[in-house]
Design an enzyme around this catalytic site. Structure first.
Site, PDB file in Angstrom:
ATOM      1  N   LYS A  32       0.838  -1.203   0.000  1.00 12.60           N
ATOM      2  CA  LYS A  32       0.000   0.000   0.000  1.00 12.60           C
ATOM      3  C   LYS A  32       0.871   1.249   0.000  1.00 12.60           C
ATOM      4  O   LYS A  32       0.589   2.222  -0.711  1.00 12.60           O
ATOM      5  CB  LYS A  32      -0.929  -0.006   1.219  1.00 12.60           C
ATOM      6  N   GLN A  59      -5.385  -2.221   9.187  1.00 13.78           N
ATOM      7  CA  GLN A  59      -5.059  -3.516   8.588  1.00 13.78           C
ATOM      8  C   GLN A  59      -5.664  -4.641   9.416  1.00 13.78           C
ATOM      9  O   GLN A  59      -5.415  -4.737  10.614  1.00 13.78           O
ATOM     10  CB  GLN A  59      -3.525  -3.655   8.493  1.00 13.78           C
ATOM     11  N   ASP A  93     -11.909   1.921   2.845  1.00 13.03           N
ATOM     12  CA  ASP A  93     -12.148   0.492   2.652  1.00 13.03           C
ATOM     13  C   ASP A  93     -13.613   0.210   2.329  1.00 13.03           C
ATOM     14  O   ASP A  93     -13.937  -0.866   1.820  1.00 13.03           O
ATOM     15  CB  ASP A  93     -11.760  -0.275   3.930  1.00 13.03           C
TER      16      ASP A  93
END
Lengths: 367, 367
Positions: free
Chosen positions: B127, B171, B194
């Site tokens: 990322k 995460q 997300d």
């Protein structure tokens, strides 16, 4: 609101194929109360339906049907929403009485009605009657058609803060000068007894999460299935229509109960073929008589959410109420079906009362 | 997170039917770059697939495939996620540069990593690399495995308030002593890049509403379809798997784009038959090689989200990455398919960067 979904979709399909839009006549009330002999019933049904019918106890009214002289012609069991909703209201009344005795709390439902639409007034009146019947305190706020959005938001905010109110319902549709979404989103999700708040919809869609409230009409559909002894897990289910009020939440609910779900809508090609694959059909397209007998797999269970007024000069009110399913044809193929009226309709208010009771129990931690 | 869905479901199905779990070998990279002659291609495909293939322009890489000496044996077009994701990253980089020049704003993405799981560290590193590549400022917060839930919530709250941060990503999985749902729900929905917040899921499910963010992997799947010239409206789509990260949002997205969608899961009976009805298959079950050639309708488009490590002592790392779809078999039936790796995988990070850019644009009202 209530069980009347949007009429935007699938209209053309119905028009193309239907010879007559008049409502097929229901069996007379006396016939509806007759119970068919299970032996004869089980002979006529495929094994999937047979198991379920035999499992239905008298307390779970997978209600019975018109007797027939010719047993070779199959007739579906009628799922009697009027009877089941009455049982549910009785259970709610008894729970409310138990809660009042134990902790002195009476559930309260606030209804906001803007304007003077006749259908909305009827719904609100029915809700009020339902509340009275089970012992829920009804708070009513009536606003004129030209009230401002701020007026409604102020009312919502007041009910959000009022500890004697456990559920808030804004009767839709609101006048055009108001933003319905904004008003609905202002309702505290802890009092969103309609289950329309996007947070509740999100939790309904997510695995491992549960919404605080499930929208009343789809919840009523699944309650009809469960109280008729119809198992959902592993079954193929088709939901016809994708309104936020019925179709989408019905599909999410069926999916949460482990059905394999397909949603049919106005852009679906060959909806007849896909519907014929289903063990359970929930029809909520708002199109009179859309689902013909040929759409239904023998032995499937049919829940008809449609409640469409169709002109009939010979009817006392000048119209009849017709479902999304061609009842007479469906009866010859399905193992069980809800009538219109008297099927899903009465369940919506029963579920609203149930959601209000659940909310009061949750707020006061009453088991 | 990423493109690795839960492995809980459908495992048994795969075990029952699969002769070998080793990864069918991909065509070599050089072959992947060869373009097959369209004339030959169009002869082998059914009309649905043929139209789409012909519609694909060189700028929309419905990328091409291994040449074959025997043209009678059909081979699916490879949807090249690596190439498409690179194009998208280039577009993002150019937009970021335009925004910086115009209003001096650089998008920022905050990533919170708790503990030292190797796979999580790899994802976070990728990322970060992705951010650097396109010009997004990367904020990293690393916490030890024994950090408290409050520590994480405090970090989230800080990033929520930080105007230089436009996206926040925690995460997953978090250590077991933390409540993942609580942490995820704490992220401001305006920074929920997300797309996992239940409000965003609710808006994704609802007709007439749009989420602020769509989860990255399913968004990547639909981007692959759209950039390959594959039309979704009116098609039958099957999503295999119902995780909150991939399956459910993928189904909701397809439904929003007017596909007729069915979700297959571990309780589905005869998933092979249902899958074979689909024009578009999104496989996200997390079961190596679950979808065999016989599951696929000739000409269907197959998006393989699975990325399953399968032991192979002869492989350099001791394992191979295998999709949910039996690639070699699928190639002979499908009109187009994503490879594993190099299909959906690279799209997830591209969509995360895209969501972060969109967030910065929205916050600063930059068109």
């Amino acid at each position: 609101m209530e069980s009347v979904p949007s009429r935007l979709s699938l209209q053309s399909l119905a028009r193309a194929s239907l010879p007559s839009l008049s409502r097929p006549s229901l069996p007379s009330p006396s016939l509806l109360l007759l119970h068919r002999r299970l032996t004869a019933f089980s002979v006529a049904l495929p094994s999937f339906a047979r198991k379920q019918s035999l499992a239905a106890s008298p307390l779970r009214p997978f209600a019975a049907l018109s007797e027939q002289s010719d047993l070779s012609e199959h007739t579906a069991a009628i799922i009697d929403g009027k009877l089941i909703s009455k049982q549910i209201k009785d259970e709610i009344a008894s729970e409310i009485s138990r809660m009042k005795d134990a902790i002195g709390i009476v559930p309260g439902l606030a209804v906001i009605l803007v304007g003077t639409r006749k259908d909305s007034q009827t719904y609100v009146r029915n809700k009020k009657k339902g509340c009275e019947l089970v012992g829920i305190t009804s708070h009513e706020a009536l606003l004129p058609e030209d009230a401002s959005e701020e007026d409604v938001l102020r009312l919502v905010s007041g009910f959000n803060d009022d500890p004697s109110v456990h559920g808030i319902l804004v009767q839709l549709p609101l006048p055009k000068h108001m933003n319905e979404g904004k008003v609905m989103d202002a309702i505290s999700i802890y009092k969103d007894v309609d289950g329309f708040h996007p947070l509740n919809v999100g939790y309904l869609a997510m695995q491992g999460k549960n919404p605080l409230f499930v929208p009343c009409t789809p919840k009523g559909c699944l309650e009809l299935l469960s109280r008729s002894g119809i198992n959902i897990e592993g079954k193929r289910a088709v939901v016809i229509g994708r309104s936020n009020i019925v179709g989408i939440p019905a599909a999410l609910l069926l999916q949460k109960q482990n059905a394999t779900v397909s949603i049919i809508h106005s852009k679906t090609k060959d909806p007849e073929k896909i519907t014929r694959e289903a063990d359970i059909i929930i029809a909520a397209a708002g199109v009179p008589n859309l689902v013909r007998g040929s759409w239904i797999k023998p032995g499937a269970v049919v829940i008809d959410v449609g409640i469409n007024p169709v002109n009939d000069p010979t009817a006392p009110r000048g119209y009849n109420l017709v479902g999304d399913v061609c009842f007479d044809e469906a009866c010859k193929v399905a193992s069980a079906i809800t009538p219109v009226p008297g099927g899903v309709g009465p369940m919506t208010i029963a579920m609203l009362l149930s959601n209000t009771l659940d909310s009061a129990k949750r707020m006061h931690n009453f088991k």
